[in-house]
Design an enzyme around this catalytic site. Structure first.
Site, PDB file in Angstrom:
ATOM      1  N   CYS A  16     103.333  29.762   5.052  1.00 13.91           N
ATOM      2  CA  CYS A  16     102.630  28.478   5.224  1.00 13.91           C
ATOM      3  C   CYS A  16     102.250  27.839   3.898  1.00 13.91           C
ATOM      4  O   CYS A  16     102.004  26.638   3.855  1.00 13.91           O
ATOM      5  CB  CYS A  16     101.393  28.679   6.099  1.00 13.91           C
ATOM      6  SG  CYS A  16     100.146  29.753   5.364  1.00 13.91           S
TER       7      CYS A  16
ATOM      8  N   ARG B 278     104.741  19.700   8.389  1.00  9.96           N
ATOM      9  CA  ARG B 278     103.318  19.509   8.687  1.00  9.96           C
ATOM     10  C   ARG B 278     103.065  18.036   8.988  1.00  9.96           C
ATOM     11  O   ARG B 278     102.316  17.689   9.895  1.00  9.96           O
ATOM     12  CB  ARG B 278     102.446  19.946   7.492  1.00  9.96           C
ATOM     13  CG  ARG B 278     102.470  21.421   7.170  1.00  9.96           C
ATOM     14  CD  ARG B 278     101.855  22.254   8.267  1.00  9.96           C
ATOM     15  NE  ARG B 278     100.497  21.859   8.568  1.00  9.96           N
ATOM     16  CZ  ARG B 278      99.421  22.208   7.861  1.00  9.96           C
ATOM     17  NH1 ARG B 278      99.541  23.023   6.830  1.00  9.96           N
ATOM     18  NH2 ARG B 278      98.197  21.815   8.213  1.00  9.96           N
TER      19      ARG B 278
ATOM     20  N   ARG C 175      88.676  21.061   8.943  1.00  9.39           N
ATOM     21  CA  ARG C 175      88.995  22.403   8.428  1.00  9.39           C
ATOM     22  C   ARG C 175      87.667  23.049   8.083  1.00  9.39           C
ATOM     23  O   ARG C 175      86.902  22.534   7.270  1.00  9.39           O
ATOM     24  CB  ARG C 175      89.882  22.309   7.176  1.00  9.39           C
ATOM     25  CG  ARG C 175      89.936  23.621   6.403  1.00  9.39           C
ATOM     26  CD  ARG C 175      90.984  23.667   5.338  1.00  9.39           C
ATOM     27  NE  ARG C 175      92.308  23.747   5.932  1.00  9.39           N
ATOM     28  CZ  ARG C 175      93.412  24.046   5.239  1.00  9.39           C
ATOM     29  NH1 ARG C 175      93.341  24.282   3.944  1.00  9.39           N
ATOM     30  NH2 ARG C 175      94.570  24.093   5.850  1.00  9.39           N
TER      31      ARG C 175
ATOM     32  N   GLN D 148      99.675  24.384  11.639  1.00  7.26           N
ATOM     33  CA  GLN D 148     100.699  25.054  10.831  1.00  7.26           C
ATOM     34  C   GLN D 148     101.824  25.594  11.721  1.00  7.26           C
ATOM     35  O   GLN D 148     103.009  25.440  11.424  1.00  7.26           O
ATOM     36  CB  GLN D 148     100.053  26.219  10.057  1.00  7.26           C
ATOM     37  CG  GLN D 148     101.041  27.014   9.233  1.00  7.26           C
ATOM     38  CD  GLN D 148     101.614  26.185   8.096  1.00  7.26           C
ATOM     39  OE1 GLN D 148     100.875  25.594   7.338  1.00  7.26           O
ATOM     40  NE2 GLN D 148     102.939  26.131   7.982  1.00  7.26           N
TER      41      GLN D 148
ATOM     42  N   HIS E 167      95.095  28.589  12.936  1.00  2.00           N
ATOM     43  CA  HIS E 167      95.675  27.464  12.176  1.00  2.00           C
ATOM     44  C   HIS E 167      96.810  26.851  13.017  1.00  2.00           C
ATOM     45  O   HIS E 167      97.978  26.959  12.665  1.00  2.00           O
ATOM     46  CB  HIS E 167      96.195  27.982  10.831  1.00  2.00           C
ATOM     47  CG  HIS E 167      96.473  26.906   9.831  1.00  2.00           C
ATOM     48  ND1 HIS E 167      96.192  25.568  10.049  1.00  2.00           N
ATOM     49  CD2 HIS E 167      97.032  26.972   8.593  1.00  2.00           C
ATOM     50  CE1 HIS E 167      96.553  24.875   8.984  1.00  2.00           C
ATOM     51  NE2 HIS E 167      97.074  25.691   8.091  1.00  2.00           N
TER      52      HIS E 167
ATOM     53  N   ASP F   1     101.990  35.651   4.771  1.00  2.00           N
ATOM     54  CA  ASP F   1     100.959  34.735   4.274  1.00  2.00           C
ATOM     55  C   ASP F   1     100.184  35.488   3.199  1.00  2.00           C
ATOM     56  O   ASP F   1     100.357  36.707   3.021  1.00  2.00           O
ATOM     57  CB  ASP F   1     100.045  34.314   5.455  1.00  2.00           C
ATOM     58  CG  ASP F   1      99.007  33.258   5.064  1.00  2.00           C
ATOM     59  OD1 ASP F   1      99.149  32.638   3.986  1.00  2.00           O
ATOM     60  OD2 ASP F   1      98.047  33.063   5.842  1.00  2.00           O
TER      61      ASP F   1
END
Ligand code: CP
Ligand code: NVA
Length: 301
Positions: A259, A287, A107, A137, A134, A218
């Site tokens: 998310c 996830r 990440r 996700q 991402h 988000d």
């Protein structure tokens, strides 16, 4: 060996196989204690490095638990504590890590860091979020949608808010999984133009959500956004909050996703997050399952 860098760079047949494998592995665990190993141990004797240059709760814990369930071992590394954070090149870091571990999840901030890691590593590299994308996700989100509502192909997904990294991976997924994606948000926060994904824009959130099977939002300020932009972003995005009135305009059985982490009562109200449309904690759980399937695919295990 496969890298998992972006959804649009992964073949639709591989993506479908990953989602199906995630669902099968989830079903196979069927109430086993969290720490109990899976019956199959595809990562037996494998070592996985998890590098975080930004904070994380879900990504960190789900990768760590997932590797262990599949029989592997992990080491969780903070970018700041590595020489990477003190001037060592990404290429050298990738070459060195490849001598110790079988797979790397990172990440990071710049997409370029991920791409360089993948170029110089001789083991699979997984994108655990960059400023631009991402993908892990969205694999969990597709799994979650299909678990609740069946195939996502041909369905209408509406994103309300900032055209950020999570949106970008949704746009990549719309192309690969063949669903309709509508972005609704202020022009100043439009998705980046170079995005190789599929979506349309509708500025009016009320019009956008008509007929939606899924409404997604988000945070209004991502980890890479300067805190100095917070107030301006809030002012621009306030009209795109997902609240009960907006959800009422979508299909009656529409799902709501986020998310997480969320800023409750900013981008979405608590009444929506905890309401009947919401599947946010299934998303968080998936996830784990989706990434286990991604890791297996990367290793061909
Ligand atoms: N959704 C997500 O990636 O959460 P974390 O930042 O907690 O990993
Ligand atoms: N857009 C958010 C996602 C966090 C999981 C961020 O990049 O901070």
């Amino acid at each position: 060996m496969n890298h998992f860098l972006d959804i649009h760079q992964t073949a639709p047949t591989d993506l479908r196989q990953i989602i199906d494998s995630a669902a099968a592995m989830k079903a196979a665990r069927n109430g086993r204690p969290r720490g109990a190993p899976d019956e199959e141990q595809p990562l037996k004797d494998q070592m996985v490095a998890l590098i975080f240059e930004k904070p994380s709760t879900r990504t960190r814990v789900s990768f760590d638990v997932g590797v262990r369930q599949m029989g592997g071992q992990t080491m969780v590394l903070s970018g700041a504590d590595m020489q990477l954070g003190h001037g060592e090149t990404i290429a050298d870091t990738a070459r060195v890590l490849s001598r110790y571990v079988d797979m790397i999840m990172i990440r990071t901030f710049e997409e370029q860091t991920l791409l360089e890691m993948a170029e110089y590593a001789s083991v699979p590299v997984i994108n655990g979020l960059t400023n631009r994308t991402h993908p892990c996700q969205i694999m969990a989100d597709i799994q979650t949608f299909e678990e609740h509502r069946g195939p996502i192909k041909g369905r209408k997904v509406v994103w309300s808010g900032d055209g950020n990294n999570v949106f970008a991976s949704f746009a990549h997924a719309a192309k690969q999984f063949d669903f309709e994606l509508v972005f609704t948000g202020p022009q100043t926060l439009d998705p980046e133009q170079a995005l190789d994904g599929l979506y349309s824009i509708e500025r009016d959130p009320q019009k956008a959500v008509e007929g939606a099977d899924l409404v997604v939002t988000d945070t209004w300020v991502s980890m890479h956004d300067p805190q100095s932009a917070r107030e301006r972003r809030h002012n621009q995005l306030r009209g795109y909050q997902v609240n009960d009135a907006l959800m009422a305009l979508a299909k009656p059985d529409a799902l709501f996703m986020h998310c997480l982490p969320a800023h409750r009562d900013d981008e979405a109200t608590s009444s929506v997050m905890d309401g009947p449309h919401s599947v946010i904690f299934d998303e968080a759980e998936n996830r784990l399952h989706a990434q286990k399937a991604v890791m297996r695919w990367c290793l061909g295990a």
